[in-house]
Scaffold this motif. Structure first.
Motif, PDB file in Angstrom:
ATOM      1  N   ALA A 199       0.845  -1.192   0.000  1.00  0.00           N
ATOM      2  CA  ALA A 199       0.000   0.000   0.000  1.00  0.00           C
ATOM      3  C   ALA A 199       0.876   1.236   0.000  1.00  0.00           C
ATOM      4  N   ASP A 200       0.289   2.340  -0.409  1.00  0.00           N
ATOM      5  CA  ASP A 200       0.959   3.634  -0.400  1.00  0.00           C
ATOM      6  C   ASP A 200      -0.110   4.685  -0.141  1.00  0.00           C
ATOM      7  N   ASP A 201       0.300   5.877   0.224  1.00  0.00           N
ATOM      8  CA  ASP A 201      -0.646   6.970   0.434  1.00  0.00           C
ATOM      9  C   ASP A 201      -0.948   7.652  -0.886  1.00  0.00           C
ATOM     10  N   CYS A 202      -2.202   8.039  -1.092  1.00  0.00           N
ATOM     11  CA  CYS A 202      -2.571   8.847  -2.252  1.00  0.00           C
ATOM     12  C   CYS A 202      -1.791  10.155  -2.162  1.00  0.00           C
ATOM     13  N   ALA A 203      -1.128  10.530  -3.247  1.00  0.00           N
ATOM     14  CA  ALA A 203      -0.309  11.741  -3.262  1.00  0.00           C
ATOM     15  C   ALA A 203      -1.143  13.005  -3.075  1.00  0.00           C
ATOM     16  N   ALA A 204      -2.447  12.929  -3.361  1.00  0.00           N
ATOM     17  CA  ALA A 204      -3.303  14.111  -3.250  1.00  0.00           C
ATOM     18  C   ALA A 204      -4.044  14.194  -1.921  1.00  0.00           C
ATOM     19  N   CYS A 205      -4.730  13.124  -1.535  1.00  0.00           N
ATOM     20  CA  CYS A 205      -5.585  13.206  -0.347  1.00  0.00           C
ATOM     21  C   CYS A 205      -5.076  12.424   0.848  1.00  0.00           C
ATOM     22  N   GLY A 206      -4.095  11.531   0.633  1.00  0.00           N
ATOM     23  CA  GLY A 206      -3.469  10.827   1.732  1.00  0.00           C
ATOM     24  C   GLY A 206      -4.106   9.533   2.189  1.00  0.00           C
ATOM     25  N   VAL A 207      -5.219   9.115   1.591  1.00  0.00           N
ATOM     26  CA  VAL A 207      -5.821   7.852   2.012  1.00  0.00           C
ATOM     27  C   VAL A 207      -4.907   6.691   1.628  1.00  0.00           C
ATOM     28  N   ASP A 208      -5.009   5.609   2.364  1.00  0.00           N
ATOM     29  CA  ASP A 208      -4.240   4.411   2.029  1.00  0.00           C
ATOM     30  C   ASP A 208      -4.775   3.818   0.733  1.00  0.00           C
ATOM     31  N   VAL A 209      -3.874   3.505  -0.176  1.00  0.00           N
ATOM     32  CA  VAL A 209      -4.225   2.916  -1.464  1.00  0.00           C
ATOM     33  C   VAL A 209      -3.584   1.539  -1.543  1.00  0.00           C
ATOM     34  N   ALA A 210      -4.416   0.507  -1.644  1.00  0.00           N
ATOM     35  CA  ALA A 210      -3.915  -0.859  -1.827  1.00  0.00           C
ATOM     36  C   ALA A 210      -3.440  -0.995  -3.264  1.00  0.00           C
ATOM     37  N   LEU A 211      -2.170  -1.323  -3.441  1.00  0.00           N
ATOM     38  CA  LEU A 211      -1.593  -1.385  -4.781  1.00  0.00           C
ATOM     39  C   LEU A 211      -1.980  -2.639  -5.548  1.00  0.00           C
ATOM     40  N   ASP A 212      -2.636  -3.581  -4.859  1.00  0.00           N
ATOM     41  CA  ASP A 212      -3.131  -4.764  -5.554  1.00  0.00           C
ATOM     42  C   ASP A 212      -4.632  -4.658  -5.829  1.00  0.00           C
ATOM     43  N   GLU A 213      -5.155  -3.426  -5.724  1.00  0.00           N
ATOM     44  CA  GLU A 213      -6.548  -3.141  -6.072  1.00  0.00           C
ATOM     45  C   GLU A 213      -6.568  -1.955  -7.044  1.00  0.00           C
ATOM     46  N   SER A 214      -7.741  -1.567  -7.480  1.00  0.00           N
ATOM     47  CA  SER A 214      -7.885  -0.494  -8.453  1.00  0.00           C
ATOM     48  C   SER A 214      -7.340   0.832  -7.905  1.00  0.00           C
ATOM     49  N   HIS A 215      -6.450   1.476  -8.685  1.00  0.00           N
ATOM     50  CA  HIS A 215      -5.879   2.768  -8.316  1.00  0.00           C
ATOM     51  C   HIS A 215      -5.237   3.389  -9.558  1.00  0.00           C
ATOM     52  N   TYR A 216      -4.690   4.576  -9.412  1.00  0.00           N
ATOM     53  CA  TYR A 216      -3.985   5.252 -10.497  1.00  0.00           C
ATOM     54  C   TYR A 216      -2.522   5.420 -10.119  1.00  0.00           C
ATOM     55  N   GLY A 217      -1.668   5.313 -11.128  1.00  0.00           N
ATOM     56  CA  GLY A 217      -0.243   5.539 -10.936  1.00  0.00           C
ATOM     57  C   GLY A 217       0.240   6.568 -11.934  1.00  0.00           C
ATOM     58  N   MET A 218       1.183   7.397 -11.509  1.00  0.00           N
ATOM     59  CA  MET A 218       1.783   8.401 -12.377  1.00  0.00           C
ATOM     60  C   MET A 218       3.298   8.243 -12.289  1.00  0.00           C
ATOM     61  N   GLU A 219       3.924   8.139 -13.436  1.00  0.00           N
ATOM     62  CA  GLU A 219       5.378   8.042 -13.473  1.00  0.00           C
ATOM     63  C   GLU A 219       5.946   9.329 -14.050  1.00  0.00           C
ATOM     64  N   LEU A 220       6.900   9.894 -13.340  1.00  0.00           N
ATOM     65  CA  LEU A 220       7.578  11.102 -13.789  1.00  0.00           C
ATOM     66  C   LEU A 220       9.041  10.785 -14.033  1.00  0.00           C
ATOM     67  N   LEU A 221       9.623  11.464 -15.023  1.00  0.00           N
ATOM     68  CA  LEU A 221      11.030  11.274 -15.368  1.00  0.00           C
ATOM     69  C   LEU A 221      11.731  12.619 -15.419  1.00  0.00           C
ATOM     70  N   ARG A 222      13.033  12.582 -15.139  1.00  0.00           N
ATOM     71  CA  ARG A 222      13.867  13.749 -15.403  1.00  0.00           C
ATOM     72  C   ARG A 222      15.250  13.256 -15.778  1.00  0.00           C
ATOM     73  N   HIS A 223      15.891  14.026 -16.643  1.00  0.00           N
ATOM     74  CA  HIS A 223      17.247  13.689 -17.062  1.00  0.00           C
ATOM     75  C   HIS A 223      18.220  14.116 -15.982  1.00  0.00           C
ATOM     76  N   ARG A 224      19.161  13.255 -15.717  1.00  0.00           N
ATOM     77  CA  ARG A 224      20.218  13.559 -14.764  1.00  0.00           C
ATOM     78  C   ARG A 224      21.411  14.094 -15.545  1.00  0.00           C
ATOM     79  N   PRO A 225      22.257  14.840 -14.893  1.00  0.00           N
ATOM     80  CA  PRO A 225      23.453  15.364 -15.588  1.00  0.00           C
ATOM     81  C   PRO A 225      24.283  14.239 -16.196  1.00  0.00           C
ATOM     82  N   ALA A 226      24.998  14.575 -17.244  1.00  0.00           N
ATOM     83  CA  ALA A 226      25.842  13.586 -17.914  1.00  0.00           C
ATOM     84  C   ALA A 226      26.869  13.023 -16.946  1.00  0.00           C
TER      85      ALA A 226
END
Length: 85
Positions: A32-59
């Motif tokens: 489980a993890d906390d919802c990034a917006a409202c903080g409720v517990d989110v079971a990761l083996d049940e229905s939920h949303y995920g967002m992946e963010l990327l950034r380039h690191r220096p060479a």
């Protein structure tokens, strides 16, 4: 005495982060993890949303670019939209 969990949403990452993917999951992994917006517990083996963010690191010394990834979990599409705006 009752203790309530006070939640402050996770801050938006800096402008160097790019949203790579937002999708609904029926199962991502156990746990489980906390919802990034409202903080409720989110079971990761049940229905939920995920967002992946990327950034380039220096060479690196060998001249290769690296990527840094960050994953945010949300309980609903409404929380994704509220957090994103």
């Amino acid at each position: 005495m009752s203790h309530t969990k006070r939640h402050v949403s996770r801050p938006l990452p800096g402008p160097d982060w790019v949203v790579q993917d937002v999708r609904s999951y029926d199962y991502w992994r156990r746990g489980a993890d906390d919802c990034a917006a409202c903080g409720v517990d989110v079971a990761l083996d049940e229905s939920h949303y995920g967002m992946e963010l990327l950034r380039h690191r220096p060479a690196r010394a060998e001249g290769k670019l690296g990527l840094e990834r960050e994953r945010f979990v949300f309980c609903s599409r409404e929380c994704v939209d509220a957090w994103s705006h």
